[in-house]
Write an enzyme that holds these catalytic residues in place. Structure first.
Site, PDB file in Angstrom:
ATOM      1  N   LYS A   1       5.664  11.581  19.679  1.00 34.49           N
ATOM      2  CA  LYS A   1       4.835  10.881  18.691  1.00 34.49           C
ATOM      3  C   LYS A   1       3.473  11.572  18.566  1.00 34.49           C
ATOM      4  O   LYS A   1       2.767  11.770  19.550  1.00 34.49           O
ATOM      5  CB  LYS A   1       4.662   9.437  19.131  1.00 34.49           C
ATOM      6  CG  LYS A   1       3.880   8.561  18.182  1.00 34.49           C
ATOM      7  CD  LYS A   1       3.855   7.133  18.738  1.00 34.49           C
ATOM      8  CE  LYS A   1       3.077   6.180  17.881  1.00 34.49           C
ATOM      9  NZ  LYS A   1       3.065   4.819  18.468  1.00 34.49           N
TER      10      LYS A   1
ATOM     11  N   GLU B   1      11.646   2.420  18.649  1.00 36.07           N
ATOM     12  CA  GLU B   1      10.646   2.954  19.575  1.00 36.07           C
ATOM     13  C   GLU B   1      10.690   2.174  20.879  1.00 36.07           C
ATOM     14  O   GLU B   1      10.917   0.977  20.907  1.00 36.07           O
ATOM     15  CB  GLU B   1       9.260   2.836  18.946  1.00 36.07           C
ATOM     16  CG  GLU B   1       8.135   3.372  19.829  1.00 36.07           C
ATOM     17  CD  GLU B   1       6.753   3.122  19.258  1.00 36.07           C
ATOM     18  OE1 GLU B   1       5.838   3.890  19.584  1.00 36.07           O
ATOM     19  OE2 GLU B   1       6.585   2.155  18.477  1.00 36.07           O
TER      20      GLU B   1
ATOM     21  N   CYS C   1       6.816   5.138  14.609  1.00 32.60           N
ATOM     22  CA  CYS C   1       5.921   4.002  14.455  1.00 32.60           C
ATOM     23  C   CYS C   1       4.630   4.317  13.693  1.00 32.60           C
ATOM     24  O   CYS C   1       4.632   4.452  12.476  1.00 32.60           O
ATOM     25  CB  CYS C   1       5.624   3.408  15.829  1.00 32.60           C
ATOM     26  SG  CYS C   1       4.903   1.745  15.759  1.00 32.60           S
TER      27      CYS C   1
END
Length: 287
Positions: free
Chosen positions: A116, A45, A157
């Site tokens: 995300k 990330e 993440c």
């Protein structure tokens, strides 16, 4: 016939505040992974920039079309004939920034991108405070992407804490899943390993997650420990906290075996949640 065996690599980085330096570091590490025999290489990330100052971040990023890390890694994928997953880069989307991952094919073309979904807004006991929603725009689509070895479920993440996302990706056909990360040291020490092993076991899938690691120029400290986990929850490869490359042999044929032994995807049943309340306590009769 789809091949099932390949060599996967995670590139662990310590990205800083200079996007071009980060690009060059990523290119060098992806090439190193390819030289070591990797067919599939994943970066962490925020490969392109780790910058917690909002004003500075906006000054340094631009739209997807001009991102230097994306264009450079597309060239490397084509040059080496490998599949590259960029864990994410920051790209401008109106008055906010998208935390966007990319899957790049062996010809350098973009196969898929993923924004995300879950944003990390938290106040930690050590005084750290994170408000991703103040800077980033969250995605609203789960993404399944085709590779030469099967389907990849993409995430980033903080997504790893939301089990339903991975179940949905596995039910849709993913054989391997990913959660490239910039995990904080404190939360990583507590939960990084168990979350990855749990997501692999719950879905009978491989988990491949490259990470940022160490003390960054902007002052944050990330956990590192890039991981490759098999469908039985066994760790096949793990990094420490320094930048570098880890590799593992993947056989997606093991996915069917794991799901056959523990068929949680097949055995799931719909249910409702019922709330039961206690009856009021009866008073004892008076004499």
């Amino acid at each position: 016939m789809t091949a099932t065996r390949f060599t996967a690599a995670c590139v662990q980085m310590r990205s800083g505040r200079d996007a071009l330096e980060n690009r060059d570091a990523a290119v060098a590490l992806v090439r190193e992974a390819a030289d070591k025999g990797a067919d599939f290489v994943q970066t962490p990330e925020m490969t392109s920039l780790v910058e917690r100052d909002r004003t500075s971040l906006f000054d340094k990023v631009g739209p997807e079309e001009t991102d230097p890390t994306l264009s450079a890694l597309r060239e490397v994928a084509h040059e080496r004939g490998i599949v590259v997953q960029i864990g994410s880069v920051a790209v401008k989307e109106g008055d906010k920034i998208a935390n966007r991952a990319f899957l790049i094919g062996q010809d350098g073309g973009i196969i898929a991108s993923y924004d995300k979904v879950h944003l990390f807004d938290v106040d930690l006991p050590n005084g750290e405070s994170w408000r991703e929603s103040a800077t980033y725009t969250g995605g609203n689509k789960a993404v399944l992407a085709e590779t030469p070895w099967g389907m990849l479920g993409m995430s980033i993440c903080y997504d790893v804490r939301f089990a339903a996302l991975y179940r949905a990706l596995a039910e849709a056909g993913a054989s391997f899943l990913s959660a490239p990360a910039c995990f904080t040291k404190q939360t990583g020490e507590a939960h990084w390993h168990v979350l990855h092993r749990a997501r692999a076991i719950e879905t009978g899938s491989f988990m491949i997650s490259a990470a940022q690691g160490g003390l960054h120029a902007d002052g944050r400290e990330t956990f590192g420990h890039s991981l490759i986990v098999d469908p039985w929850g066994r760790i096949l490869a793990e990094a420490g906290t320094e930048p570098g490359v880890i590799l593992a042999e993947i056989d997606t044929g093991l996915v069917a075996d794991a799901r056959g032994r523990i068929p949680t995807l097949k055995n799931a049943r719909p249910f409702t949640v019922e709330t039961a309340s206690a009856a009021p306590a009866k008073r004892a009769a008076s004499a």
